[in-house]
Design a protein around this motif. Structure first.
Motif, PDB file in Angstrom:
ATOM      1  N   THR A  42       4.917   4.350   7.653  1.00 22.78           N
ATOM      2  CA  THR A  42       4.548   4.835   6.312  1.00 22.78           C
ATOM      3  C   THR A  42       5.411   4.207   5.224  1.00 22.78           C
ATOM      4  O   THR A  42       5.574   4.777   4.144  1.00 22.78           O
ATOM      5  CB  THR A  42       4.695   6.371   6.254  1.00 22.78           C
ATOM      6  OG1 THR A  42       6.005   6.726   6.727  1.00 22.78           O
ATOM      7  CG2 THR A  42       3.668   7.062   7.108  1.00 22.78           C
ATOM      8  N   ASN A  95       3.859   4.013   1.632  1.00 14.17           N
ATOM      9  CA  ASN A  95       3.619   5.213   0.831  1.00 14.17           C
ATOM     10  C   ASN A  95       4.784   6.205   0.850  1.00 14.17           C
ATOM     11  O   ASN A  95       4.721   7.240   0.200  1.00 14.17           O
ATOM     12  CB  ASN A  95       2.314   5.914   1.244  1.00 14.17           C
ATOM     13  CG  ASN A  95       2.133   6.008   2.748  1.00 14.17           C
ATOM     14  OD1 ASN A  95       2.954   5.541   3.523  1.00 14.17           O
ATOM     15  ND2 ASN A  95       1.040   6.622   3.167  1.00 14.17           N
ATOM     16  N   PHE A 138       7.915  12.783   2.952  1.00 10.73           N
ATOM     17  CA  PHE A 138       7.164  12.544   4.187  1.00 10.73           C
ATOM     18  C   PHE A 138       6.868  13.872   4.864  1.00 10.73           C
ATOM     19  O   PHE A 138       7.754  14.716   5.024  1.00 10.73           O
ATOM     20  CB  PHE A 138       7.964  11.665   5.153  1.00 10.73           C
ATOM     21  CG  PHE A 138       7.374  11.577   6.541  1.00 10.73           C
ATOM     22  CD1 PHE A 138       6.328  10.710   6.809  1.00 10.73           C
ATOM     23  CD2 PHE A 138       7.860  12.368   7.574  1.00 10.73           C
ATOM     24  CE1 PHE A 138       5.766  10.624   8.082  1.00 10.73           C
ATOM     25  CE2 PHE A 138       7.322  12.296   8.853  1.00 10.73           C
ATOM     26  CZ  PHE A 138       6.275  11.421   9.101  1.00 10.73           C
ATOM     27  N   THR A 198       1.084  12.964   5.896  1.00 12.47           N
ATOM     28  CA  THR A 198       1.327  11.615   5.384  1.00 12.47           C
ATOM     29  C   THR A 198       0.644  10.592   6.294  1.00 12.47           C
ATOM     30  O   THR A 198       1.043  10.424   7.440  1.00 12.47           O
ATOM     31  CB  THR A 198       2.828  11.310   5.295  1.00 12.47           C
ATOM     32  OG1 THR A 198       3.483  12.311   4.515  1.00 12.47           O
ATOM     33  CG2 THR A 198       3.058   9.946   4.659  1.00 12.47           C
ATOM     34  N   PRO A 233      -0.583   7.054   8.091  1.00 11.97           N
ATOM     35  CA  PRO A 233       0.002   5.744   8.354  1.00 11.97           C
ATOM     36  C   PRO A 233      -0.534   4.718   7.359  1.00 11.97           C
ATOM     37  O   PRO A 233      -1.636   4.863   6.828  1.00 11.97           O
ATOM     38  CB  PRO A 233      -0.470   5.417   9.778  1.00 11.97           C
ATOM     39  CG  PRO A 233      -0.897   6.722  10.368  1.00 11.97           C
ATOM     40  CD  PRO A 233      -1.382   7.547   9.221  1.00 11.97           C
ATOM     41  N   CYS A 234       0.255   3.673   7.128  1.00  7.91           N
ATOM     42  CA  CYS A 234      -0.175   2.626   6.202  1.00  7.91           C
ATOM     43  C   CYS A 234      -0.537   1.341   6.935  1.00  7.91           C
ATOM     44  O   CYS A 234      -0.771   0.311   6.306  1.00  7.91           O
ATOM     45  CB  CYS A 234       0.914   2.350   5.167  1.00  7.91           C
ATOM     46  SG  CYS A 234       2.440   1.645   5.845  1.00  7.91           S
ATOM     47  N   SER A 250      -4.618   4.723  12.157  1.00  8.86           N
ATOM     48  CA  SER A 250      -5.153   5.604  11.116  1.00  8.86           C
ATOM     49  C   SER A 250      -6.136   6.615  11.677  1.00  8.86           C
ATOM     50  O   SER A 250      -6.335   7.688  11.093  1.00  8.86           O
ATOM     51  CB  SER A 250      -5.841   4.766  10.027  1.00  8.86           C
ATOM     52  OG  SER A 250      -4.905   3.948   9.355  1.00  8.86           O
ATOM     53  N   THR A 303       9.708   6.717   7.495  1.00  8.01           N
ATOM     54  CA  THR A 303       9.065   5.405   7.345  1.00  8.01           C
ATOM     55  C   THR A 303       8.545   4.797   8.648  1.00  8.01           C
ATOM     56  O   THR A 303       7.664   3.953   8.622  1.00  8.01           O
ATOM     57  CB  THR A 303      10.046   4.394   6.716  1.00  8.01           C
ATOM     58  OG1 THR A 303      11.225   4.293   7.547  1.00  8.01           O
ATOM     59  CG2 THR A 303      10.437   4.823   5.313  1.00  8.01           C
TER      60      THR A 303
END
Length: 247
Positions: free
Chosen positions: A60, A63, A71, A76, A78-79, A85, A100
């Motif tokens: 993450t 974001n 978080f 939150t 995943p990016c 996802s 993160t």
């Protein structure tokens, strides 16, 4: 043979076995398939079986950062990647606690591999699912030519502390409602070259093959830890390139 059946067969041919703990880095596009993400995840889960464990990074860092330091493991997203996802919200999936670099897992060792991550004050510390994967004899699976995405290598950096990483400051986050401090690092001017792990590993520690249309790599986590540590201790710059003149 359906595409799903072919994918399962390809996974078996690559060396994924029932009972394995497998952390998957993936490019859905590389598979070149009409299968949905849910169907691909189901094939991966079937390949490790009920006694195995499927893991995926749920990073993450895009974001959750300096501008947004909150978080929540339940909300939150995943990016990175289509499969993570989808996977992180599926029934039975557990998520490690890190602002993160969290990891999602489902299966026999899901809780064992994720529960300790919140004890670390670095992203890929000794209690993270990445490093614990080596403890339990797990494997790293790369779907596509994406060895450069090997987050596991940050754990080796954490141990070696190479001179091109600057330490000594902290980052504050709100993690599941509580304020937490994490060690900050700065590697400005250096580009990661984790794909070089393909040059330092040999069979059976790395197995190359195909999953549908994707090039695929199955790596023994213990072997990567041992060889990666050796290489980085001999040459701290083994997996980076100086890019300062381009930035």
């Amino acid at each position: 043979m359906t595409e799903r059946e072919q994918l399962i067969r390809d996974l078996q041919m690559l060396g994924v076995k029932e009972g394995d703990a497998v952390l998957v880095h993936s490019s859905m596009k590389a598979l070149g398939t009409r299968l949905t993400p849910e169907e691909v995840i189901a094939a991966l889960q079937e390949s490790v079986g009920e006694s195995g464990t499927l893991l995926m990074p749920a990073l993450t860092y895009e974001n959750v950062n300096g501008e947004h330091r909150v978080f929540d493991s339940g909300t939150t997203p995943p990016c990175i990647g289509l499969l993570p996802s989808v996977f992180w919200k599926q029934p039975g999936v557990e998520r490690s606690i890190n602002p993160t670099h969290s990891v999602c897992a489902r299966g026999a060792l899901a809780h064992r591999l994720t529960v300790g991550h919140g004890m670390d004050d670095t992203a890929v510390g000794p209690h993270s699912p990445f490093m614990q994967l080596a403890v339990v004899g797990g494997k790293l699976l790369f779907i596509g030519d994406i060895l450069e995405a090997c987050t596991f290598m940050h754990g080796i950096e954490d141990i070696v502390r190479p001179p091109w990483i600057r330490y000594g400051f902290t980052n504050n986050y709100i993690v599941n409602g509580a304020e937490r401090q994490y060690q900050g690092t700065d590697d400005f001017g250096w580009g990661q070259e984790f794909q070089r792990i393909g040059d330092i590993l040999e069979e059976p520690d790395i197995i190359r093959g195909k999953l549908l249309n994707a090039n695929a790599y199955l790596i023994d986590a213990r072997a990567l830890l041992a060889v990666g540590l050796m290489e980085m201790r001999i040459n701290p710059y083994a997996f980076v390139t100086d890019i300062s003149k381009w930035i």
